[in-house]
Structure formats: C-alpha cells, structure tokens
Design a protein around this motif. Sequence first.
Motif, PDB file in Angstrom:
ATOM      1  N   ALA A 100     -10.098  -6.147   0.753  1.00  0.00           N
ATOM      2  CA  ALA A 100      -9.431  -6.166  -0.547  1.00  0.00           C
ATOM      3  C   ALA A 100      -9.813  -4.972  -1.411  1.00  0.00           C
ATOM      4  N   ARG A 101     -10.805  -4.234  -0.993  1.00  0.00           N
ATOM      5  CA  ARG A 101     -11.280  -3.119  -1.820  1.00  0.00           C
ATOM      6  C   ARG A 101     -10.493  -1.854  -1.498  1.00  0.00           C
ATOM      7  N   LYS A 102      -9.947  -1.252  -2.491  1.00  0.00           N
ATOM      8  CA  LYS A 102      -9.148  -0.047  -2.290  1.00  0.00           C
ATOM      9  C   LYS A 102     -10.057   1.144  -2.002  1.00  0.00           C
ATOM     10  N   VAL A 103      -9.634   1.970  -1.031  1.00  0.00           N
ATOM     11  CA  VAL A 103     -10.398   3.171  -0.720  1.00  0.00           C
ATOM     12  C   VAL A 103      -9.641   4.430  -1.127  1.00  0.00           C
ATOM     13  N   GLY A 104      -8.498   4.256  -1.671  1.00  0.00           N
ATOM     14  CA  GLY A 104      -7.713   5.394  -2.111  1.00  0.00           C
ATOM     15  C   GLY A 104      -6.350   4.913  -2.559  1.00  0.00           C
ATOM     16  N   LYS A 105      -5.633   5.758  -3.239  1.00  0.00           N
ATOM     17  CA  LYS A 105      -4.332   5.347  -3.757  1.00  0.00           C
ATOM     18  C   LYS A 105      -3.395   5.001  -2.614  1.00  0.00           C
ATOM     19  N   GLY A 106      -2.924   3.743  -2.608  1.00  0.00           N
ATOM     20  CA  GLY A 106      -1.994   3.307  -1.581  1.00  0.00           C
ATOM     21  C   GLY A 106      -2.644   2.955  -0.270  1.00  0.00           C
ATOM     22  N   ASN A 107      -3.952   3.002  -0.175  1.00  0.00           N
ATOM     23  CA  ASN A 107      -4.640   2.724   1.081  1.00  0.00           C
ATOM     24  C   ASN A 107      -5.561   1.527   0.934  1.00  0.00           C
ATOM     25  N   THR A 108      -5.841   0.869   2.041  1.00  0.00           N
ATOM     26  CA  THR A 108      -6.819  -0.201   2.078  1.00  0.00           C
ATOM     27  C   THR A 108      -7.746   0.030   3.238  1.00  0.00           C
ATOM     28  N   VAL A 109      -8.849  -0.698   3.244  1.00  0.00           N
ATOM     29  CA  VAL A 109      -9.843  -0.501   4.287  1.00  0.00           C
ATOM     30  C   VAL A 109      -9.260  -0.763   5.665  1.00  0.00           C
ATOM     31  N   ALA A 110      -8.445  -1.790   5.790  1.00  0.00           N
ATOM     32  CA  ALA A 110      -7.907  -2.180   7.092  1.00  0.00           C
ATOM     33  C   ALA A 110      -6.390  -2.178   7.063  1.00  0.00           C
ATOM     34  N   GLY A 111      -5.802  -1.092   6.618  1.00  0.00           N
ATOM     35  CA  GLY A 111      -4.356  -1.027   6.454  1.00  0.00           C
ATOM     36  C   GLY A 111      -3.585  -1.227   7.738  1.00  0.00           C
ATOM     37  N   SER A 112      -4.078  -0.705   8.861  1.00  0.00           N
ATOM     38  CA  SER A 112      -3.343  -0.843  10.119  1.00  0.00           C
ATOM     39  C   SER A 112      -3.283  -2.292  10.574  1.00  0.00           C
ATOM     40  N   VAL A 113      -4.327  -3.050  10.297  1.00  0.00           N
ATOM     41  CA  VAL A 113      -4.332  -4.466  10.657  1.00  0.00           C
ATOM     42  C   VAL A 113      -3.469  -5.256   9.683  1.00  0.00           C
ATOM     43  N   LEU A 114      -3.528  -4.902   8.414  1.00  0.00           N
ATOM     44  CA  LEU A 114      -2.717  -5.584   7.406  1.00  0.00           C
ATOM     45  C   LEU A 114      -1.227  -5.493   7.734  1.00  0.00           C
ATOM     46  N   ALA A 115      -0.790  -4.337   8.229  1.00  0.00           N
ATOM     47  CA  ALA A 115       0.623  -4.168   8.568  1.00  0.00           C
ATOM     48  C   ALA A 115       1.030  -5.111   9.696  1.00  0.00           C
ATOM     49  N   THR A 116       0.158  -5.290  10.687  1.00  0.00           N
ATOM     50  CA  THR A 116       0.444  -6.206  11.790  1.00  0.00           C
ATOM     51  C   THR A 116       0.496  -7.640  11.305  1.00  0.00           C
ATOM     52  N   ILE A 117      -0.440  -8.001  10.448  1.00  0.00           N
ATOM     53  CA  ILE A 117      -0.473  -9.363   9.909  1.00  0.00           C
ATOM     54  C   ILE A 117       0.748  -9.626   9.043  1.00  0.00           C
ATOM     55  N   ASP A 118       1.135  -8.641   8.252  1.00  0.00           N
ATOM     56  CA  ASP A 118       2.303  -8.796   7.390  1.00  0.00           C
ATOM     57  C   ASP A 118       3.555  -9.054   8.218  1.00  0.00           C
ATOM     58  N   GLN A 119       3.723  -8.325   9.318  1.00  0.00           N
ATOM     59  CA  GLN A 119       4.890  -8.528  10.178  1.00  0.00           C
ATOM     60  C   GLN A 119       4.864  -9.910  10.822  1.00  0.00           C
ATOM     61  N   PHE A 120       3.698 -10.352  11.244  1.00  0.00           N
ATOM     62  CA  PHE A 120       3.561 -11.700  11.818  1.00  0.00           C
ATOM     63  C   PHE A 120       4.038 -12.747  10.819  1.00  0.00           C
ATOM     64  N   ASN A 121       3.587 -12.638   9.591  1.00  0.00           N
ATOM     65  CA  ASN A 121       3.959 -13.613   8.569  1.00  0.00           C
ATOM     66  C   ASN A 121       5.438 -13.514   8.191  1.00  0.00           C
ATOM     67  N   ARG A 122       5.970 -12.296   8.198  1.00  0.00           N
ATOM     68  CA  ARG A 122       7.393 -12.113   7.893  1.00  0.00           C
ATOM     69  C   ARG A 122       8.265 -12.838   8.908  1.00  0.00           C
ATOM     70  N   VAL A 123       7.877 -12.772  10.167  1.00  0.00           N
ATOM     71  CA  VAL A 123       8.649 -13.462  11.211  1.00  0.00           C
ATOM     72  C   VAL A 123       8.560 -14.972  11.025  1.00  0.00           C
ATOM     73  N   SER A 124       7.349 -15.501  10.836  1.00  0.00           N
ATOM     74  CA  SER A 124       7.171 -16.947  10.671  1.00  0.00           C
ATOM     75  C   SER A 124       7.957 -17.472   9.476  1.00  0.00           C
ATOM     76  N   LEU A 125       7.906 -16.739   8.382  1.00  0.00           N
ATOM     77  CA  LEU A 125       8.601 -17.176   7.166  1.00  0.00           C
ATOM     78  C   LEU A 125      10.112 -17.142   7.329  1.00  0.00           C
ATOM     79  N   ARG A 126      10.623 -16.217   8.112  1.00  0.00           N
ATOM     80  CA  ARG A 126      12.071 -16.167   8.330  1.00  0.00           C
ATOM     81  C   ARG A 126      12.538 -17.238   9.302  1.00  0.00           C
ATOM     82  N   VAL A 127      11.690 -17.638  10.203  1.00  0.00           N
ATOM     83  CA  VAL A 127      12.019 -18.798  11.038  1.00  0.00           C
ATOM     84  C   VAL A 127      12.227 -20.016  10.141  1.00  0.00           C
ATOM     85  N   ILE A 128      11.286 -20.232   9.241  1.00  0.00           N
ATOM     86  CA  ILE A 128      11.374 -21.374   8.324  1.00  0.00           C
ATOM     87  C   ILE A 128      12.593 -21.245   7.417  1.00  0.00           C
ATOM     88  N   ALA A 129      12.824 -20.035   6.884  1.00  0.00           N
ATOM     89  CA  ALA A 129      13.905 -19.831   5.918  1.00  0.00           C
ATOM     90  C   ALA A 129      15.275 -20.078   6.537  1.00  0.00           C
TER      91      ALA A 129
END
Length: 694
Positions: free
Chosen positions: A254-283
């Motif tokens: 959760a701690r920012k390391v720079g403008k627009g960046n996060t410590v684990a940004g590459s993992v966050l993108a994968t997790i975000d896509q996983f959740n986007r798919v699950s939520l659209r199944v429900i929707a």
Amino acid sequence: MELNRQESQDDVTRFWREERDEGAIYNVFLKRVTYHTLSENENKSTNEFSHLMWETQKFRVIKAGTLEKLVEYLYIRGEMDSSYMNVFLATYRTFSSTEEVLALLLDRYRAVKTNKEVKNELQDVQLRTIKSVLSVWIDTYPEDFREPPTYPSLRTLESFAFDHLPDSDMAIRVKHKMERFKKEDLSKSEGRIEFHFNLVDEVDHMIAAEYHKPLSFCDIPNQTVAEQLTYRDAELFKRVVPHHCLGAVWARRARKVGKGNTVAGSVLATIDQFNRVSLRVIATILKNPDLKTTHRMKILQKWIEIAQEMRHLKNFSSLKAIISGLQANSVYRLRKAWGLLPKESIAEFEELSKIFSNENNQLASRNLLMKEATAKFPDVDSSNKTLRRRNQMKRQSWIDNGVVQGTVPYLGTFLTDLTMIDTALSDLTDGLINFEKRRKEFEVLAQIKLLQSASQIYTFKENEQFWAWFDAVRVYDENESYELSCAIELPTDIGTKTKRKQTTGSGVRPGKADQNRFSVFMCGGVIYDDKASNTSSSNLDSPVSPNTAKILLNLNKSLCLQMSHSSSTSSLQSCDSDNSTPFKSPDACVIKVSIEASPTPKSHVYKSIMLYNTDHTHTVIQRVLDKYDIRGKEKDFCLLQVLPDSELSIPEKVNVFYAMNNNGDYKFVLRTKKEQEALTQSKKRGRRRLKLTL
C-alpha cells in the motif's frame, strides 16, 4: 599413476553441525568425495580402475548473517556461487535496498584492489567475482536500477566503472541502460494508463464509435472469450516481477514508491484482472432481475462452457476466476436457474470446481499445475461419458493440427505459499538476517520464473471489440449483488418457518448456498472467500485455511513440516492430514484479521498473525494496527470473530485465545467502535424493511 576425482552415486552430503563467526552463522556439511586412481600402464579407454579411494570434505553454507557478511559471501571464497547469488539477488529487497548492497559491493572492490596483503591470484579472482555479480545483477534485475528521474544507482555504477573498470564494457552498458529507462519512462508519462485496484470502483466505459452494434454476451463465441481472457492473463503474468510476490514485499504494497507506482504493481495488475473477471461473471448473471429463468440458466451454462475452454487452454487464472464468480453466494443461491442446467453442465462445473478444492492445501490444483505446466496438451479426463468423448476429440484435433498450448497459473497459489513462509519464519535469527528463509522463498520464485517461460507459447491477438464489451459491463459490489440476487429469488430463511430445501432435481444444493457457498477472490496477493449475506458486513476467508494454519504453526515450531526441495514443487505439507477443524495448540494458533477503518479503503485484505495464549484484546488490536501500518489508539477499535452466519464480539480485557469460538475458522475483523455501532443499526433497519416487504 593418475588421480581422477569422480563423484559417484555413493557420495553423500550430511549435515554435521552449526558454526558461528562474528556476524554470521553457518551450517556445516560433510561430503564424501570418491577418487579413482588409474595406473599408467593401464588402458584409460577401458575405464577400469586399479584403486578406489575417498575422503571427507567439509564445506559451510551461510544460514544467517549481517548484511555485510551476506554480501561478502558472494565473493569471499574466490569463486562465484551461482546458487547463492541467485537467491541473494532475488530476495535481498526484503532486508536491504539497491543503494545499500551496491555501496557494499563497490566499497569491497576498492578495498580488495588496494589491499597489498592479499595474494595477487586470490585478489584477481575476488575482483572478477565482484564484476560478475554486478553484471548478472544489472542484466537479470534491471528494474532495481530504474529510479527516475536521476537514476542515482546507475550513475554511481557508471562513475565506478569509468574509474576502476576502464577496460570493460560496464560503463557503456550502464549508460545504454540509463538512456533506455529515460525513453521508456518518458513514453509512460506521456501516455500513462492508470490502474485502479479496487473491486467495486468501476466506471462504465463507452464503446468506441467504430463499433456500431455493441456486443451482447450471449452472442460472443465461447472460444473468443476464453482466448481473449487467456491473452490478457498471459501478458500480465509474463510481466510479473517474481520478487514482487514475496510476503515481506507484499506487506508494503500500500505504500507508494513513486508517482503512479506501487511496491508490487506487476502483481496488483494480475490480481485486478482476476477480480474483474469474477465480478463480470456475477454481473452478467444478475444484471436483469426480470430475466426469464431459462435465459439466466443459459448464461450460467455459457460461463461453465467458457471455464471448460479455459481448462483446455491451461489458463488456470481465469478458470479460477470464473469458478469463483459462479460460486459466489449471490449467484449460487439462485436455485431455479441452477435447477434447469443439463446434467452434463452440472458434471462439468463440479469437476472444474474440484480442481481448486482447498483440501490438503489445494493439493489437486498444485499436482495438476506441475503435471501440465510444460506439457504440450492438457490431459482432460471426465467421469461423464459425453464430456470424456468430447475432450478426447478436442485433444486429438490439437495433436493432428500441431496446436501447442501454453500455461497461465493461478498466481494466488504462489502468493499464498510466500505469505505462509513470511508469516511462519522470522526475519532474524539471533539478531542476524535469516537467510534460510530466503532460500525457501526462492524455491517458490523459481517456479514462477519457470512458468513464465511456458506462458510465452500463446499466439493470441487482442480483440478490441471484445474488450470494449468487457470494460462496458457494469459490475456490482457485494451488497448490490446480494440485493439483485434477492430480487430474483427471495431468501429461503426469512419470513417462513418451512424447512430449507437442500437439493434440486439436478443434484445441486443452492439452498444451502445462502450460508455455506462462497466466492474466492484474489485480493492483496492472497485468497479470500466472499460469503455474501444480507448484512453489510463481509465474511472473508484469508489464505490461511485450516490446513495451512497447521502448516504455519508446525513450521514456526519446527515440528513436522516437510518442505520439498525438488524443482517440481516447493509446496508446504503438514504431517497431519486432518483438516476438518482449525489447528490450535495449547500455546498458540494462527488467526486471520482484516481491518475496516474509515481512513483506509475497505478492501478486506486479510493478514495472518500468531495468537498466543497470553494475548488479551488490546494486545491483539495493537498488533493488527501495527501489521497494517495504521496509527491509532487501540481503544478506538473493537475486535470481532467472523463466524459462518454471524460475528462474535470479543469483549475488552479478555484473553482472546480462550474467548474465541473454536468451531469455525479463526477469522477476525477489526472495526472502529463508531463503525460497529452504525453497522449494528443498519442491520436492524435492513431486517425491518425486509419483514415489511414480505
């Protein structure tokens, strides 16, 4: 006589003892080395040896040490230990920084070069080793040196190379690296795409004007959906930086390391896509409450068929996301729609669900992944004759046409393992950095890198029209989903005293789903169960299942943990296979705690902490606040245990270890007292409105 050293299968390496030096602890091993002697008058081509001798050699492996000792171990023996170097470079960010390690290496190079007491031969070897470490570091982990806008580490290395390595190409390589970073960072800043890692903060996107007729979900071919989701998953997984998955790195996500960046940004993108798919199944299933049941059933069936396509493509990430969406309480409780599904679809759904069973620490999915990770084709079997025949025909068509499938794993499995290791093993041993912990973490990281090569095989192209539809789907948060679900089918346990119906003609038990079914979302790097209810609270399950809780405690106490050191798997296994109830020793247990506080987004991210039999409520609350890096007074918060159908309030000034309920998973939530009071009042009003409606 010629002496030929040859290690045979009889050579054995055994642990001997532990040795300590100033600032370091070593594990000492004894290894028997066999020597074959060949007489001069004997024919070497016959491979017949006249004598067989052996000797025992002693060698040390660093177990723990200061940062200086760990860096020194990279080169002190006069040769580069590639195994140790790989572990160090992959994990050093958990206990140090790029600037610190680089400064130590460069200072040591200068010291060795100017030290006249060191023999020239050893001096040259050590200098070459340090140069090799620097070269491997900058080539293998270039992102460590991406520090815009001034790139201080690269500038330091460039200056060092000009002064001390004039005959090498180090300075030129560093300069080229810096120029490339500047161009890439400039292009990103000009056309930056900001990712929002929030489950419910979705914005409806307008479909581009060039698409005159927006796509409808039922009109999109199943194979197109599967291929496009696999395309996106593979692209994201290839970009995952393995060390971002480390538990200690993730704790700072959760701690920012720079403008627009996060410590684990590459993992966050994968997790975000996983959740986007699950939520659209429900929707897509809940979107229209007035939809006919037969049409809703067809949407369920379509998602099951898409999940099967994912299985064929070996995309375990979106496969898991789709199954999670279908298992969400708001979807699974729709008895009428599930009851109309054909038997083949029910069988298909149940078989796909078994892949991600939590039994034995997700053993089924782990075994399947290791079996098919680098296989050309998936080996899809089925107990249903129709499905088995269909799968065999599809497999044969791949073989005939030379179609080879890549692999995209479910990242949550690895994140869970790394979270468990980070929780169970301490960072320090006798005040020194625990490097054995880093070796265990590296085994998991090595698997991720191996699978990233398998994800390169896919050749799908992006379909912009599909993603315009995908982004335009309106998704719902937990409360909205449950309200829509109740509008479609009223809850079976409110306003009636009749017994809940447990089964339907199809064999599915959606009636039981109101309390017991769940959706697994991947949030914050680990797995969470979303047991939706008719309240505004969320019962979420952390990565520590009953079985993994036992693993953590056993690992922490060094009782019966078994860690596989093979390249095929590094999963943690407990000697005790009974996982029917959470493990609780007389002294401690692992609990999972999420926090809900106004200053922080309610992301329901769970963290695991060790609860001891001496811990009182205020102690646990303070430990949780520290874990989440939240500053506040523990007196402003209350602690509640999350049960399957309710929450248990833990009173102040009690021993939490003995006050909690032992019949369920050890899941807790921390809320401010004000929010808890508001939540209680909201529940009461909701129940009154529901009774009036009925």
